[in-house]
Scaffold this motif. Structure first.
Motif, mmCIF file in Angstrom:
data_model
loop_
_atom_site.group_PDB
_atom_site.id
_atom_site.type_symbol
_atom_site.label_atom_id
_atom_site.label_comp_id
_atom_site.label_asym_id
_atom_site.label_seq_id
_atom_site.Cartn_x
_atom_site.Cartn_y
_atom_site.Cartn_z
ATOM 1 N N GLN A 219 0.826 -1.209 0.000
ATOM 2 C CA GLN A 219 0.000 0.000 0.000
ATOM 3 C C GLN A 219 0.853 1.249 0.000
ATOM 4 O O GLN A 219 1.716 1.436 0.855
ATOM 5 C CB GLN A 219 -0.931 0.048 1.215
ATOM 6 N N ILE A 220 0.559 2.127 -0.960
ATOM 7 C CA ILE A 220 1.216 3.428 -1.047
ATOM 8 C C ILE A 220 0.216 4.512 -0.650
ATOM 9 O O ILE A 220 -0.857 4.639 -1.260
ATOM 10 C CB ILE A 220 1.730 3.700 -2.473
ATOM 11 N N ALA B 262 7.027 8.969 -1.262
ATOM 12 C CA ALA B 262 8.303 9.528 -1.728
ATOM 13 C C ALA B 262 8.054 10.867 -2.417
ATOM 14 O O ALA B 262 7.128 11.009 -3.216
ATOM 15 C CB ALA B 262 9.000 8.569 -2.691
ATOM 16 N N ASP B 263 8.886 11.827 -2.100
ATOM 17 C CA ASP B 263 8.772 13.182 -2.616
ATOM 18 C C ASP B 263 9.704 13.339 -3.817
ATOM 19 O O ASP B 263 10.921 13.222 -3.684
ATOM 20 C CB ASP B 263 9.134 14.162 -1.496
ATOM 21 N N GLY B 264 9.106 13.615 -4.975
ATOM 22 C CA GLY B 264 9.913 13.727 -6.185
ATOM 23 C C GLY B 264 10.323 15.131 -6.555
ATOM 24 O O GLY B 264 11.205 15.319 -7.401
ATOM 25 N N ILE C 160 3.591 11.494 -7.507
ATOM 26 C CA ILE C 160 3.761 10.428 -8.494
ATOM 27 C C ILE C 160 5.208 10.349 -8.967
ATOM 28 O O ILE C 160 5.748 9.254 -9.185
ATOM 29 C CB ILE C 160 2.799 10.639 -9.676
ATOM 30 N N ALA C 161 5.851 11.498 -9.099
ATOM 31 C CA ALA C 161 7.271 11.493 -9.495
ATOM 32 C C ALA C 161 8.090 10.701 -8.478
ATOM 33 O O ALA C 161 9.008 9.948 -8.847
ATOM 34 C CB ALA C 161 7.790 12.924 -9.606
ATOM 35 N N GLY C 162 7.754 10.844 -7.205
ATOM 36 C CA GLY C 162 8.465 10.095 -6.177
ATOM 37 C C GLY C 162 8.207 8.602 -6.264
ATOM 38 O O GLY C 162 9.121 7.796 -6.090
ATOM 39 N N ILE C 163 6.961 8.228 -6.543
ATOM 40 C CA ILE C 163 6.646 6.807 -6.688
ATOM 41 C C ILE C 163 7.424 6.216 -7.857
ATOM 42 O O ILE C 163 8.014 5.132 -7.757
ATOM 43 C CB ILE C 163 5.131 6.600 -6.892
ATOM 44 N N PRO D 40 11.224 7.552 5.740
ATOM 45 C CA PRO D 40 12.599 8.070 5.726
ATOM 46 C C PRO D 40 13.434 7.346 4.671
ATOM 47 O O PRO D 40 13.745 6.165 4.812
ATOM 48 C CB PRO D 40 13.088 7.741 7.143
ATOM 49 N N TRP D 41 13.775 8.050 3.621
ATOM 50 C CA TRP D 41 14.617 7.444 2.586
ATOM 51 C C TRP D 41 16.097 7.627 2.889
ATOM 52 O O TRP D 41 16.934 6.842 2.456
ATOM 53 C CB TRP D 41 14.286 8.035 1.216
ATOM 54 N N GLY D 42 16.424 8.700 3.612
ATOM 55 C CA GLY D 42 17.816 8.884 4.024
ATOM 56 C C GLY D 42 18.689 9.575 3.008
ATOM 57 O O GLY D 42 19.875 9.742 3.229
#
Length: 543
Positions: A29-30, A36-38, A46-49, A430-432
């Protein structure tokens, strides 16, 4: 990006004719605002996904379910939809959504999107037209407008309440400036309920289904699927009696019509219902062969971390699905519930049926994490499809200390602050390696820096490494997708069952280590063994 596109290993979808892909799928689930922030504005999009599809591919999921991405005033996190056939500029464009669907398909990842048919935004064109048209107009027949009670209509039409707290009715100002009729909203006041008795409402949503199916989506998760049809008499609700706004018999006609639409397409798309109906017989009706493919298994999510309680809910789940040949779903957390790392770290590990969130209870995060790992192996070994809520694979916990002024969930305001709401499970991942935490639309705990994808990516013993191994083994072991299920004898505080003829899952809920049954090899454990014994709150898969 954490993972380069060159590192992606494409996933082949399940293609066995005897086992449709969705009967054993792992679905991720997203919640798009928090995945994710693009573009660096602190809000997922969507850019982040698209940029993080590699994460999903390497994780090993078969499909994603994307929570609402439609144009919305965001009064309820996007579940107040203003246009069902477009993308909110906050998330991107329709062209980007179409590109995402194609790119996911190239990786063998199917795309399920949310559809919200019970209600829309009060800024939807149909509702705005209804308010403007005035009492008695055809436009108002698409919703639940009624005159109020009392001498001057100052009282709501009945005693129905909102699931978010407070009354379920709001009075409108008529075109002539006077206070007039009331409309029903089962959720936030900004979310008027549709009248599904009206053919125009049914036609509107059939067109929406076709709009997205034409763009290649692989299914729909149906928000509050049991609430579409209401008792037309709008009687007062008496405590202890069935809700007149939920699980009405007429809802099944709608889903039979929807299923005919879905089945008219060549690609195998599915429906997943959010059905909170407690009656197992009535629940199963949604899963008949000409209605929904699956529905969420909330009793499992609500169960305490206890072998007897979980065995009971597993038995009842499989029993209620069997008569209609339906596939069970297994889910531990989602965007509406307290994250299970936190729940399992409390003294009371259950989750209340009414969804009220507990805040401030002491939490042992180490214990909760250990149990969460064990629960992951348990769910992935059960027959059916398994859901992973974003952040489960990182071991994230519920964030309970969000400042009041930053909370956005309408539950907080409508409950008068009694329920702090669902924001705590919606804090961005958190992607880091991306935007600083200060830009995150909800603040991340400082401790999450050590939980980031970047930190866990190369650590095989991390929660992320564990989830990758578990999903890989689940895919490789045919018994986990097609094997028959049977309980095995086990001591007190232990669950043991077999899938097929040669795969055993053992879960130790007791306070002492237990011996493993006879086996050829250990496929995977949720934690290290102690002198060859399975420790407390630990699971193992044996071949």
């Amino acid at each position: 990006m954490v993972n380069s596109e060159a590192s992606i290993t494409p996933i082949e979808p399940h293609t066995e004719p005897s086992a449709p892909w969705w009967r054993s799928a792992a679905i991720y689930q997203i919640y798009p605002r928090s995945y994710a922030d693009g573009n660096g504005d602190g809000i997922g999009d969507i850019a982040g996904i698209r940029a993080r599809l590699s994460h999903l591919s390497e994780l090993g999921v078969d499909a994603v379910w994307i929570s609402p991405w439609y144009p919305s005033p965001m009064a309820d996190g996007g579940y107040d939809v203003a246009d069902y056939r477009d993308i909110d500029p906050l998330f991107g464009t329709l062209a980007e959504a179409e590109a995402l669907i194609g790119e996911a398909h190239d990786l063998g990842i199917r795309v399920i999107i949310d559809i919200v048919p019970n209600h829309c935004s009060d800024q939807h064109a149909l509702f705005e037209a209804a308010v403007a048209a005035g009492p008695g107009s055809p436009e108002r027949e698409l919703f639940w407008f009624r005159p109020g009670r009392g001498e001057d209509g100052e009282l709501p039409p009945n005693n129905w309440t909102s699931a978010f707290g407070g009354p379920g009715w709001r009075r409108v100002t008529e075109p002539d400036g006077t206070l007039g009729e009331w409309y029903f909203h089962r959720f936030a006041p900004e979310q008027p309920d549709f009248n599904w008795d009206h053919p125009a409402v049914r036609a509107e949503f059939e067109a929406t289904l076709r709009f997205w199916l034409d763009r290649g989506v692989d299914g729909f998760r149906i928000d509050v699927a049991d609430c579409l049809v209401k008792d037309r008499a709008l009687p007062d609700h008496v405590g202890g009696t069935p809700s007149p706004w939920a699980d009405q018999d007429g809802v099944h006609e709608i889903y039979r019509e929807w299923r005919a639409v879905l089945d008219s397409y060549d690609h195998e798309a599915i429906f997943v219902g959010e059905v909170w109906t407690a009656d197992p017989v009535r629940f199963a009706r949604y899963l008949r062969p000409d209605e929904l493919h699956t529905a969420f298994n909330f009793p499992f999510l609500q169960s305490p971390w206890d072998e007897q309680a979980l065995r009971k809910v597993i038995d009842s789940t499989l029993a209620e699905h069997a008569p209609v040949g339906a596939t069970a779903t297994w889910v531990l957390s989602n965007h509406d519930t307290t994250r299970h790392v936190t729940r399992y770290g409390r003294t009371d590990t259950s989750y209340a049926l009414d969804g009220r969130r507990v805040h401030g209870a002491p939490v042992d995060l180490e214990l909760g994490t250990r149990r969460a790992r064990a629960a992951a192996l348990l769910t992935m070994a059960l027959p059916g499809c398994v859901y992973v809520y974003q952040g489960d694979e990182l071991g994230l916990w519920e964030v309970e200390d969000i400042p009041v002024e930053l909370r956005e969930d309408p539950t907080y305001a409508q409950s008068g602050g009694e329920d702090l709401g669902r924001d705590g499970c919606r804090v961005p991942l958190p992607w880091g390696d991306g935007s600083p935490d200060a830009l995150s639309w909800l603040p991340q705990p400082a401790e999450w820096a050590a939980m980031s994808v970047r930190k866990q990516h190369t650590d095989p013993e991390s929660m992320l490494g564990f989830y990758r191994k578990a999903l890989t083994v689940r895919r490789e072991q045919v018994a986990l997708s097609q094997g028959e299920f049977a309980w095995l004898p086990a001591g007190k505080g232990v669950l043991a069952f077999r899938r097929g003829s040669a795969l055993t899952c053992l879960v130790n809920f007791s306070d002492v280590p237990v011996a493993l049954p006879e086996h050829d090899r250990i496929l995977l454990t949720s934690g290290p063994l102690t002198d060859g014994l399975l420790p407390s709150d630990t699971s193992v898969w044996l071949s």
